[in-house]
Design an enzyme around this catalytic site. Structure first.
Site, short mmCIF file in Angstrom:
data_model
loop_
_atom_site.label_atom_id
_atom_site.label_comp_id
_atom_site.label_asym_id
_atom_site.label_seq_id
_atom_site.Cartn_x
_atom_site.Cartn_y
_atom_site.Cartn_z
CD GLU A 167 -4.36 2.48 -5.67
OE1 GLU A 167 -4.33 3.69 -5.91
OE2 GLU A 167 -4.04 1.98 -4.56
CG HIS A 185 -2.64 -0.91 -2.83
ND1 HIS A 185 -3.10 0.38 -2.61
CD2 HIS A 185 -2.79 -1.56 -1.65
CE1 HIS A 185 -3.52 0.49 -1.37
NE2 HIS A 185 -3.35 -0.67 -0.76
CB SER A 197 -0.92 0.01 1.22
OG SER A 197 -0.16 -0.06 2.42
#
Length: 317
Positions: free
Chosen positions: A155, A143, A122
């Site tokens: 992501e 992510h 993250s």
């Protein structure tokens, strides 16, 4: 390696995120999933615990879960066939740069020469994590947002060396397993969603710091106004709806007054010094834990337990 070539998927790390990622990948019946961890993990128990609410709410059936579990295999052997034959792997080990780099060094020695490497982080730069690898063109950040089996977003972050083919394949893979991927074209701190989330947090904290509103009223303002409509009317569609001219005019006035500090708020430092650590604070004399607001143990239990229930209601009902 194209999307149609992927059959064997490796998840490295059998913790909360790794087990949830394995469960999500098992939604595609063509995939065989191996979960590797250097420590023993009761993977079936962990996945059943993670998905209990989905079973209880009838979102998935026992038959479906059992079938999906039958295609998820656990190993502590890094030289196993599941590792060597992986077409794509997702790493979800401890958030430590040395651990991640050491893990990928071991995996790159053993995996197929065309295997695609993904790192779930993250905050850490995928470019940094992959800097010692030989085939950096086959490496991306992925992510998964927590809880990984519920939040749709993943992501996909290109490093300074990721090939377009690799990024395209991983985007297609995420769509195939039911996620809503977004491509982050540049490896920047916070990627896409956390940059926006913490821009909001910075302003919310600033409003409290400068005595404009109480913490309770700040959160109420979010929950009962634009927060309600965000899933339907996200920022850039909303800008188009009201028009570029109005957006420009509003920004010409309001941006001058919005917090633009590049350092954490002094209020956060003051709160840390005072032991106001939120859910992780020690209990005060009234038996409550204090952050921006005060919480009983019952409050904390309700909030923690309620997140998954809220997400299931929003996504499936």
């Amino acid at each position: 390696m194209g999307i149609n070539d992927i059959k064997n998927v490796l998840v490295c790390g059998g913790g909360l995120m790794g087990s949830n990622i394995a469960y999500v990948i098992s939604s595609v019946k063509d995939y065989e999933i191996t979960v590797y961890d250097k420590f023993p993990v009761d993977l079936e128990k962990k996945i059943r615990t993670n998905t209990k609410q989905l079973l209880d709410e009838g979102i998935i059936s026992e038959e479906e879960l059992t079938e999906r579990l039958s295609r998820i295999h656990f190993t502590q052997d890094i030289d196993s066939e599941g590792v060597k034959n992986a077409d794509l792997l997702v790493e979800a080990v401890f958030e430590d740069i040395n651990v991640k780099q050491e893990t990928f060094a071991l995996l790159e020695e053993r995996c197929r020469p065309d295997c695609i490497f993904c790192t779930n982080s993250s905050v850490m730069s995928p470019s940094w994590i992959s800097e010692k690898m030989t085939h950096r063109e086959r490496f991306v950040g992925t992510h998964f947002w927590n809880p990984g089996h519920l939040i749709p977003l993943v992501e996909v972050i290109k490093t300074d060396a990721t090939s377009d083919e690799t990024a395209d394949t991983v985007m297609a893979f995420m769509k195939k397993i039911g996620k809503s991927p977004c491509l982050c074209k540049k490896d920047v701190p916070g990627f896409i969603a956390n940059r926006m989330q913490h821009a909001l947090w910075r302003e919310a904290i600033s409003i409290v710091e400068h005595g404009i509103a109480s913490p309770e009223d700040v959160d109420t303002a979010v929950k009962t106004s634009f927060g309600l409509r965000l899933p339907y009317l996200p920022p850039l569609v909303n800008s188009d709806l009201v028009g570029t001219t109005l957006t420009y005019q509003i920004h010409s006035t309001v941006l001058k007054a919005i917090e633009d500090s590049h350092e954490p708020s002094p209020l956060l430092k003051q709160m840390m010094d005072e032991g106001k650590l939120g859910f992780r604070a020690e209990k005060n004399a009234e038996g409550k834990r204090v952050g921006f607001m005060e919480y009983t143990d019952e409050d904390i239990e309700r909030i923690n337990a309620g997140l998954n229930e809220y997400l299931i209601k929003m996504l499936y009902k």
